[in-house]
Design an enzyme around this catalytic site. Structure first.
Site, PDB file in Angstrom:
ATOM      1  N   GLU A 284     -20.625  14.026 -31.122  1.00 60.26           N
ATOM      2  CA  GLU A 284     -20.704  15.214 -31.960  1.00 60.26           C
ATOM      3  C   GLU A 284     -22.149  15.661 -32.173  1.00 60.26           C
ATOM      4  O   GLU A 284     -22.441  16.860 -32.203  1.00 60.26           O
ATOM      5  CB  GLU A 284     -20.011  14.961 -33.307  1.00 60.26           C
ATOM      6  N   GLU A 287     -23.162  17.628 -29.357  1.00 61.27           N
ATOM      7  CA  GLU A 287     -22.567  18.969 -29.428  1.00 61.27           C
ATOM      8  C   GLU A 287     -23.298  19.852 -30.440  1.00 61.27           C
ATOM      9  O   GLU A 287     -23.559  21.021 -30.186  1.00 61.27           O
ATOM     10  CB  GLU A 287     -21.105  18.808 -29.840  1.00 61.27           C
ATOM     11  N   CYS A 304     -12.589  15.567 -37.251  1.00 58.16           N
ATOM     12  CA  CYS A 304     -11.931  14.262 -37.275  1.00 58.16           C
ATOM     13  C   CYS A 304     -10.781  14.192 -38.251  1.00 58.16           C
ATOM     14  O   CYS A 304     -10.056  13.202 -38.305  1.00 58.16           O
ATOM     15  CB  CYS A 304     -12.942  13.150 -37.544  1.00 58.16           C
ATOM     16  N   SER A 324     -15.626  21.088 -33.524  1.00 55.85           N
ATOM     17  CA  SER A 324     -16.127  20.249 -32.440  1.00 55.85           C
ATOM     18  C   SER A 324     -14.947  19.845 -31.553  1.00 55.85           C
ATOM     19  O   SER A 324     -13.830  19.714 -32.033  1.00 55.85           O
ATOM     20  CB  SER A 324     -16.776  19.005 -33.046  1.00 55.85           C
ATOM     21  N   LYS A 363      -2.790  11.277 -39.973  1.00 55.14           N
ATOM     22  CA  LYS A 363      -3.124  10.489 -38.784  1.00 55.14           C
ATOM     23  C   LYS A 363      -1.867  10.103 -38.016  1.00 55.14           C
ATOM     24  O   LYS A 363      -1.899   9.906 -36.801  1.00 55.14           O
ATOM     25  CB  LYS A 363      -3.897   9.218 -39.179  1.00 55.14           C
ATOM     26  N   GLU A 366      -1.292  13.045 -35.972  1.00 57.02           N
ATOM     27  CA  GLU A 366      -2.331  13.174 -34.956  1.00 57.02           C
ATOM     28  C   GLU A 366      -2.053  12.243 -33.773  1.00 57.02           C
ATOM     29  O   GLU A 366      -2.186  12.636 -32.611  1.00 57.02           O
ATOM     30  CB  GLU A 366      -3.693  12.829 -35.582  1.00 57.02           C
ATOM     31  N   GLU A 371      -1.836  16.095 -26.812  1.00 61.00           N
ATOM     32  CA  GLU A 371      -3.205  16.125 -26.274  1.00 61.00           C
ATOM     33  C   GLU A 371      -3.971  14.839 -26.545  1.00 61.00           C
ATOM     34  O   GLU A 371      -5.114  14.679 -26.100  1.00 61.00           O
ATOM     35  CB  GLU A 371      -4.002  17.320 -26.840  1.00 61.00           C
ATOM     36  N   CYS A 508     -11.555  10.766 -47.315  1.00 61.78           N
ATOM     37  CA  CYS A 508     -10.469   9.877 -46.876  1.00 61.78           C
ATOM     38  C   CYS A 508     -10.140   8.777 -47.881  1.00 61.78           C
ATOM     39  O   CYS A 508      -9.025   8.274 -47.901  1.00 61.78           O
ATOM     40  CB  CYS A 508     -10.814   9.235 -45.535  1.00 61.78           C
TER      41      CYS A 508
END
Lengths: 573, 185, 626
Positions: A284, A287, A304, A324, A363, A366, A371, A508
């Site tokens: 990151e 980036e 994230c 990102s 999560k 996710e 993907e 989190c």
């Protein structure tokens, strides 16, 4: 100041104080079920619907809901007369009469606010047994968030959280009267709605109407399957919270004990998601520097947090190019495990099961996204929450308090202070800045603490000087704050270069999978403190200085942004 | 504030009907970020139901977008009020008043008779979509108990014997025009 | 007509249009061939084609070239709906009932052209057993004092000129040009007018609260969401005299400092909505609504908002939420709407009937108004009399009248000669009043003290054919259906109350049920969030108080004294009539009937499910219900 008398105790409180708060000031606990005040996160649920908090007020004909009644000078209040206690008892009986009596097999048992009330009130029989009960279907369609409408007590906390704090707007009260409950539009399956699975509704639900979809059984099955190599990773936020499930103080890091416990459970390797966080920073930061240098596609947004990414996709689809392209640390650890690690260890990736222990509901969603697969294999097979892991440890007779510290497994076990603060709001940004700063200036950063971006406030900002460029950074936690930032971007009035966004207020550590805190917001603060304490005590506090990460690039990825890195560690957003 | 809609179904219903609805909504001058913009929501739902006959998901999404509110909110409001339905009603909607005066005058027997003749229960639609039956709360014509409204027409002093006669009238209409629905305003 | 720009101009306009009502107001001192035919245009009569009736009269007038001396138009609800459609002829005060469209011809020929009464269409008083021609002689109307309903039957509600001709908008003019808001409030307080929606709070005091709050915006809301089953007072006022409500709202607006009013009206009242819309348009046209009313500098306008079928929206906070486009769920008070209501602004929510009284308080004075009624309850109240009484309809009577007078003098006594058992007031929030209280003078306090309440005005007369337990069950059914679902005691509690009542009325009640009913009822009353929940148990509590023996009979003796609970009736075969044909045994779905061919059959009471199939089948009328 207003003077009142509660149960013959005089109390002086500020004007506008409710009877409930005034009573608390004098250590009188009036029971509540629907009321929830999370002032730090601007959440105030004051619907006065459960009526458990009713009290007698002299001169008033009926009982008053103490959570919603402001005091007035000279008010005389009784909180525990026969009239009041009989009423509360009857109310509980009414509530239980339309609630499944399956505590013994309910995931919220011992953690359920309704169960606690019934127990404290000594309810020892079921009334209205022949009466009608709601019979709605249970919804697990999202694979992440489970709805059991039969356990809804219409406290409206989830609705308030979803609509007013998170501004997602996925929930509404539906229907009228006896069958009224809270759920998505048209009571459709959650997976068809615009729910982002941030899990904040799960955090505030007093019963098991809203919980996470469980994967404990799947995890046990994998562990018992001799043909599989089962590896586990643990998120930063877990280590400062799981101790609470064993009676340890909130925020006390139990990392070593946790690793030991996981090994005892039978995991073949115990990895640290924090390693993945460092890896994320590598990619990151690269980036960030690229985009900032080219002044292109700014601001860059962190990615994230899957709850936040869903929020962006559903509510601001035209800004989908902004985050990102990095996968989250959870996914990166999974991807690296099933490629680099598996290859090194001579394990067939198909025979590897990757379990992730997360503070988070999203999560779970996710991990199942198409993907997030490489060669048809999911990076992460199952996600269990902090709460689920605590249960597994207990089931296996493992008392975390008495485990001797052990260390994570290499090569995905080494981590830095920068990685561990990912669990707190502002942590990702700070970690990124530590690496970006050194990379851009070429100079060693003496003071790695970017305290300006820390804290519990929902939105924070700072300006960082990098040589001749000032980069303006912002942090938002809670989707309501994220919305404000995104609307500014849409309007063109955003003045930031890098923005960290987390769906959960506080970050989190306050995720939907963490031990329940109800209204004890100080617990969240302790957890955040715990993470920064770990950071402060680390020898290595910058992601790019993580030796294991460095080795990984040398041996495998080459350099940040390489083709291989893109294949395994990025998604085409 | 912008709520876009994951999972929003495409528009299957006639575009002319959406145009009609949009024309009405335009007269309301909804300002997307005005905190008071929802005050005409119920009016709009009445109008939309009059145009489409019911309020399916796609119409709900459409209205939510016009008001810049979430689909969940529109759905929650619709589900609260007796008037609104998310499933099609019959072309001919029979409402039997079940208010006190009508009840005391034997409205339940009238209801049973409608159910018997049409072979459906209250809340259902005949398979060909031509008739539906609902119970209604008091319409304020108590001295005419029992009261039955068919579409917007009020029938007073309805006894079970009169039921076939009332239905006859509409059966001929339905078969003549193929559609006996009224545009409700 | 042109815009009226001042009080002076209003008075001049009044003089101009006053002649429209000469025939109706002055009575006999006009040329004897002139007639005004007023046809009731309320929902009930409308359903019976009163519109066609008006059209027929108008056609006949045209045909006969009598447009200069005879007019026919629609008027507001006479409140005597069972006798509708009603036609009244002025100046004779002759009252025709149950007039069909085709009767127009006969009335025209006989009465208009030939000045002869059409006997067969005159009202027959059930007690006197004779025909009564003039309205003022009809016992139903005699004891009434019509203030809120003063224009029903008199003016055409679709023509603002007729409203102006009865001094309409002069109260508003006086208030705007001669009084300060404080003076208006003082006058309202002095009148003693209390909220007619049911709560009975002092209207003047309520206005005063709202007036005292400093806020950039305030609102007046007219609560026309009349939801009590059996109540249609507000409907009649809205259909028959919308202007009085408009005028009342404007006066209220001036008093508290509001420039915007709303009428929240049930979608189930389309005719009232139509009449209201028309009245608003006409008022705006003449500048009686809008900016700078009558040149006073005061702006006020009114918008309509429709309900969508939720009884709970009659509760003021729920109404406000509904108006804001939300689910109509009530919220806690305090804060009261007068302080923080619509969009957080000071808001007054007043009932239709309350507002209908406002203009006349200002034209005739608070002292006149408070000379009517009792010590604590001033003025009149409109009641919707229904049930087992001969004369059903709207009655407006001064507070302090007794129930006996209403039931017997106005209502004409119990229908079909049955015995009076109880009268239910206040709808689903009220209670039943037994005969021992028939001489209690009606006012807010007295009704509350005997376990009922004034409510919005529904009054249902029950005879000995009514089972009080079943009656309570009916009302609970309503409350369960209409509960918004927000608070626990109402959402689940009323359901449980209802279930117990179902058990009792179906023969499964126990002693414990009776104890539970009382306990649960009291706790629901004590803890529910809003008025709906707080008063939902009232039908149970009041019937238990006064008809305890019926509850006991159901539970102890498994018997329904009134014979109304089907599932508690015993089906028995009469040995004198049974011929043993076995037809009944063959249709019994539970094989409860036994007997040999050509021998007496018997029904097993334990197995019997009271479906009635045997009774329907028996050709010999041998199956009886006991």
């Amino acid at each position: 100041m207003i003077n009142v008398i509660i149960d013959n105790q005089p109390v002086s409180v500020a004007e506008g104080t409710t009877i409930l708060d005034a009573a608390r000031q004098t250590r009188i606990n009036i029971p509540t079920l629907c009321h929830l005040d999370l002032s730090e996160f601007k959440m105030h649920n004051q619907v006065a619907s459960c009526r458990m908090c009713v009290v007698e007020v002299e001169g008033r004909r009926n009982l008053a809901p103490s959570c919603a009644t402001p005091v007035s000078e000279g008010m005389k209040i009784t909180t525990n007369s026969q009239r009041v206690l009989s009423a509360r008892r009857k109310l509980l009986q009414l509530m239980l009469s339309n609630h499944p009596a399956d505590c013994l097999i309910c995931a919220k048992s011992t953690d359920c606010e309704l169960q606690k009330q019934a127990w404290e009130f000594g309810i020892n029989f079921q009334a209205y047994k022949q009466g009608a009960r709601c019979d709605f279907a249970i919804d697990k369609t999202s694979g992440a968030l489970k709805r059991d409408p039969n356990k809804c007590i219409m406290c409206r906390r989830c609705e308030t959280m979803c609509n007013e704090v998170q501004t997602v707007g996925a929930l509404t009260a539906f229907g009228r009267g006896f069958e009224a409950i809270v759920g998505p539009a048209e009571m459709q399956p959650l997976v068809n709605s615009n729910c982002v699975y941030c899990g904040q509704c799960v955090s505030v639900c007093p019963t098991a109407a809203l919980t996470g979809v469980g994967y404990i059984q799947e995890t046990w099955e994998a562990l018992f399957d001799k043909s599989k190599t089962v590896v586990v990773q643990v998120a930063p936020a877990v280590r400062v919270a799981i101790g609470e499930e064993f009676g340890l103080p909130p925020g006390e890091p139990v990392t070593g004990k946790l690793v030991a416990g996981l090994r005892r459970l039978g995991f073949d390797a115990v990895f640290d998601t924090t390693f993945g966080a460092d890896l994320t920073i590598m990619e990151e930061a690269h980036e960030i520097i690229e985009r900032v240098t080219k002044d292109e596609n700014l601001p860059i947004l962190t990615s994230c947090c899957p709850g936040w990414v869903n929020f962006l996709k559903f509510h601001f689809p035209n800004l989908s190019y902004m985050p990102s392209s990095c996968k989250s640390p959870q996914q990166m650890v999974g991807a690296v495990s099933k490629s680099y690690y598996a290859a090194n260890m001579g394990i067939e990736p198909e025979n590897m099961v990757m379990v992730a222990v997360m503070p988070c509901i999203a999560k779970k969603y996710e991990a199942a996204l198409p993907e997030h697969q490489v060669n048809g294999l999911p990076d992460v097979d199952y996600v269990i929450t902090t709460r689920e892991l605590a249960k597994m440890l207990k089931e296996a007779g493992i008392d975390l308090r008495y485990m001797a510290d052990e260390g994570f497994d290499d090569p995905l076990g080494e981590s830095t202070g920068a990685g561990v603060i990912f669990g707190a709001s502002g942590g990702v940004l700070e970690a990124a800045l530590r690496t970006v700063h050194e990379t851009v200036t070429g100079q060693e950063l003496e003071d790695v603490n970017f305290t300006a971006v820390r804290g519990m406030a929902g939105a924070r900002e700072a300006s960082i000087q990098l040589e001749d460029r000032t980069i303006r950074v912002a942090v938002a936690a809670g989707l309501g704050n994220a919305r404000t930032i995104l609307e500014n971007i849409e309007k063109g009035t955003s003045k930031y270069d890098v923005i960290e966004i987390m769906a959960c207020p506080g970050g989190c550590v306050n995720g939907g999978g963490q031990p329940y805190t109800q209204d004890r917001q100080e617990v969240i603060e302790q957890r955040i403190k715990g993470l920064y304490a770990i950071d402060g005590s680390q020898a290595i506090r910058k992601s790019h200085e993580n030796p294991s990460v460095q080795r990984l690039y040398q041996e495998f990825f080459g350099e940040p942004g390489s083709e291989k890195a893109h294949e395994l560690l990025h998604v085409g957003h | 504030m912008s709520y876009t809609h994951q999972g929003c179904p495409g528009k299957q219903l006639a575009l002319e009907r959406y145009e009609q609805l949009n024309t009405y909504i335009e007269t309301l001058h909804i300002v997307p970020d005005n905190p008071r913009r929802k005050d005409t929501l119920i009016q709009t739902l009445h109008k939309a139901q009059g145009i489409f006959g019911y309020l399916p998901d796609e119409v709900q999404h459409h209205i939510a977008q016009k008001y810049n509110i979430s689909h969940a909110e529109v759905s929650g409001v619709i589900s609260f009020y007796n008037y609104f339905t998310t499933t099609p009603k019959g072309d001919v909607q029979i409402n039997v008043c079940l208010g006190t005066a009508c009840y005391v005058a034997g409205a339940d027997k009238v209801m049973q008779e409608f159910e018997r003749v049409l072979d459906i229960k209250s809340g259902e639609v005949t398979p060909d979509g031509s008739f539906s039956i609902e119970g209604l709360r008091c319409v304020g014509a108590c001295s005419l108990a029992p009261v039955v409204t068919v579409n917007e027409k009020v029938y007073g002093k309805v006894q079970p014997e009169k039921v076939p006669e009332i239905l006859e009238h509409y059966l001929t209409e339905v078969s003549a025009t193929g559609d006996a629905s009224n545009d409700q305003d | 007509m042109t815009r009226i720009n001042s009080q002076q101009q209003l008075l001049e306009t009044y003089q101009q249009v006053r002649p429209l009502l000469n025939l109706r107001l002055n009575g006999q001192d006009v040329a004897s061939s002139e007639r005004t035919i007023m046809v009731c245009g309320g929902t009930g009569c409308h359903a019976s084609e009163s519109q066609q009736l008006v059209a027929n009269f108008q056609a006949l007038i045209e045909e006969n070239g009598l447009s200069d001396s005879v007019q026919a138009s629609v008027t507001g609800c006479f409140g005597f709906c069972e006798q509708g459609p009603i036609v009244k002829i002025y100046p004779d005060d002759v009252f025709y009932v149950q007039v069909k469209p085709e009767d127009a011809h006969e009335i025209f020929e006989e009465h208009i052209l030939d000045n002869r009464r059409v006997e067969r269409l005159l009202y027959t008083d059930p007690v006197l057993q004779e025909r009564v021609a003039e309205q003022h002689n009809i016992p139903f109307y005699q004891p009434q004092q019509r203030i809120a309903l003063r224009h029903a039957g008199l003016i055409n509600p679709e023509d603002i000129r007729e409203y102006i001709a009865v001094e309409g908008y002069q109260a508003l003019g006086k208030v705007l040009t001669e009084m300060t808001p404080q003076q208006v409030i003082e006058e309202m307080k002095r009148s003693g007018l209390r909220g007619r929606g049911g709560a009975g709070f002092s209207a003047g005091k309520k206005w005063e609260f709202a007036q005292q709050y400093d806020a950039p915006e305030k609102f007046i809301i007219c609560n026309a969401d009349e939801g009590d089953p059996g109540a249609f007072m507000d409907r009649s006022i809205m259909e028959g005299d919308a202007h009085t409500v408009i005028e009342g709202m404007a006066i209220a607006g001036y008093a508290i400092g509001a420039n915007q009013g709303y009428v929240y009206i049930r979608a189930e009242y389309p005719l009232a909505v139509q009449r209201l819309r028309r009245a608003l348009d006409q008022a705006r046209e003449l500048g009686l609504l809008g900016t700078d009313i009558l040149g006073s500098g005061f702006d006020f306008d009114i918008d309509i908002r429709l309900g969508a079928g939720a009884f709970v929206c009659g509760e003021e906070t729920a109404l406000i939420h509904s108006m804001q486009g939300e689910r109509g769920e009530p919220t806690t008070k305090p804060p009261f709407p007068a302080q923080s209501g619509l969009w957080g602004c000071p808001t007054i929510v007043n009932n239709v009937e309350t507002l209908a009284n406002v203009p006349v308080i200002f034209t005739r004075g608070a002292d006149w108004y408070n000379s009517i009624g009792t010590e604590t309850s001033k003025g009149t109240k409109v009641f919707a009399l229904a049930g087992q009484v001969n004369n059903i309809g709207l009655v407006e009577v001064p507070m302090g009248i007794t129930l006996r007078q209403i039931i017997y003098d106005i209502g004409g006594g119990i229908k079909g000669g049955g015995e009076f058992k109880a009268i239910q007031t206040g709808g689903p929030s009220g209670g039943c009043i037994p005969s021992k209280f028939l001489d209690v003078p009606i006012d807010y306090e007295s009704l509350a003290s005997i376990g009922s309440m004034m409510g919005s005005g529904g009054m249902i007369v029950l005879s000995d054919a009514t089972c009080m337990v079943k009656f309570a069950r009916y009302y609970l059914e309503f409350s369960v259906e209409e509960s918004c679902g927000r608070c626990l005691p109402c959402r689940v509690g009323t359901k449980r109350l209802h279930e117990i009542l179902v058990n009792i009325t179906e023969g499964r009640g126990t002693e414990a049920d009776l104890v539970e009913l009382k306990e649960l009822s009291e706790i629901i009353s004590d803890t529910a969030l809003c008025g709906l929940g707080q008063t939902a148990p009232n039908p149970v509590l009041s019937t238990m108080k006064y008809f305890w023996d019926e509850y006991v009979a159901h539970v102890h003796d498994h018997r329904c004294p009134a014979g109304a609970c089907e599932k508690m009736l015993n089906y028995e075969i009469d040995p004198e009539k049974c011929i043993g044909c076995t037809a009944c045994a063959r249709v019994c779905p539970v094989d409860a009937i036994s007997g040999q061919v050509k021998q007496l059959h018997t029904i097993d009471q334990v197995r019997c499910i009271k479906c009635g199939a045997c009774k329907a089948k028996c050709k010999f009328k041998a199956v009886n219900i006991n």
